[in-house]
Design an enzyme around this catalytic site. Structure first.
Site, PDB file in Angstrom:
ATOM      1  N   CYS A  40       0.841  -1.212   0.000  1.00 31.38           N
ATOM      2  CA  CYS A  40       0.000   0.000   0.000  1.00 31.38           C
ATOM      3  C   CYS A  40       0.875   1.261   0.000  1.00 31.38           C
ATOM      4  O   CYS A  40       1.587   1.523   0.968  1.00 31.38           O
ATOM      5  CB  CYS A  40      -0.901  -0.056   1.235  1.00 31.38           C
ATOM      6  SG  CYS A  40      -1.715   1.488   1.675  1.00 31.38           S
ATOM      7  N   CYS A  43       0.170   3.738   2.817  1.00 32.78           N
ATOM      8  CA  CYS A  43       0.657   3.168   4.082  1.00 32.78           C
ATOM      9  C   CYS A  43       2.150   3.440   4.237  1.00 32.78           C
ATOM     10  O   CYS A  43       2.618   3.754   5.331  1.00 32.78           O
ATOM     11  CB  CYS A  43       0.417   1.659   4.125  1.00 32.78           C
ATOM     12  SG  CYS A  43      -1.324   1.179   4.032  1.00 32.78           S
TER      13      CYS A  43
END
Length: 119
Positions: A40, A43
């Site tokens: 991600c 993230c």
């Protein structure tokens, strides 16, 4: 420093959702839990911010990370559908969820408002 949290550690340190229906936080220091995945992008952008906050709030707030790929059951318990998602867990109150890679100042505001912690 942020700490990786497994399902069994979550049950021990945060909340035993297997045996309790009502929220009952096990800790004595407020917690921020980052639900993330290695693939991600947002993230990855959030990770260094959380490391900074972990240093800045050391002893006042514990910051954990939950890998949603490795801990799918735990992610399902909290209905994680998008990442990053952060669970803010105050002492003595219900937790609150925030979604997305929030900027540092916004996370600090949530720490102040929800976790009732200042630097």
């Amino acid at each position: 420093m942020t700490e990786l949290l497994t399902r069994s550690e979550f049950v021990e340190k945060i909340f035993d959702y297997e045996n309790k229906k009502e929220w009952d936080f096990q800790g004595d220091v407020p917690v921020l839990i980052d639900f993330y995945a290695d693939w991600c992008g947002p993230c990855k952008m959030l990770a260094p911010v959380l490391e900074q906050l972990s240093d800045e709030y050391e002893g006042k707030v514990k910051i954990y990370k939950v890998d949603t790929e490795a801990e799918q059951e735990l992610s399902a318990v909290f209905g994680i559908r998008s990442i990053p998602s952060m669970l803010f867990v105050p002492v003595g109150e219900d937790p609150q969820m925030a979604h997305g890679a929030l900027p540092k100042n916004q996370i600090e505001k949530i720490i102040s408002d929800v976790l009732k912690v200042s630097k």
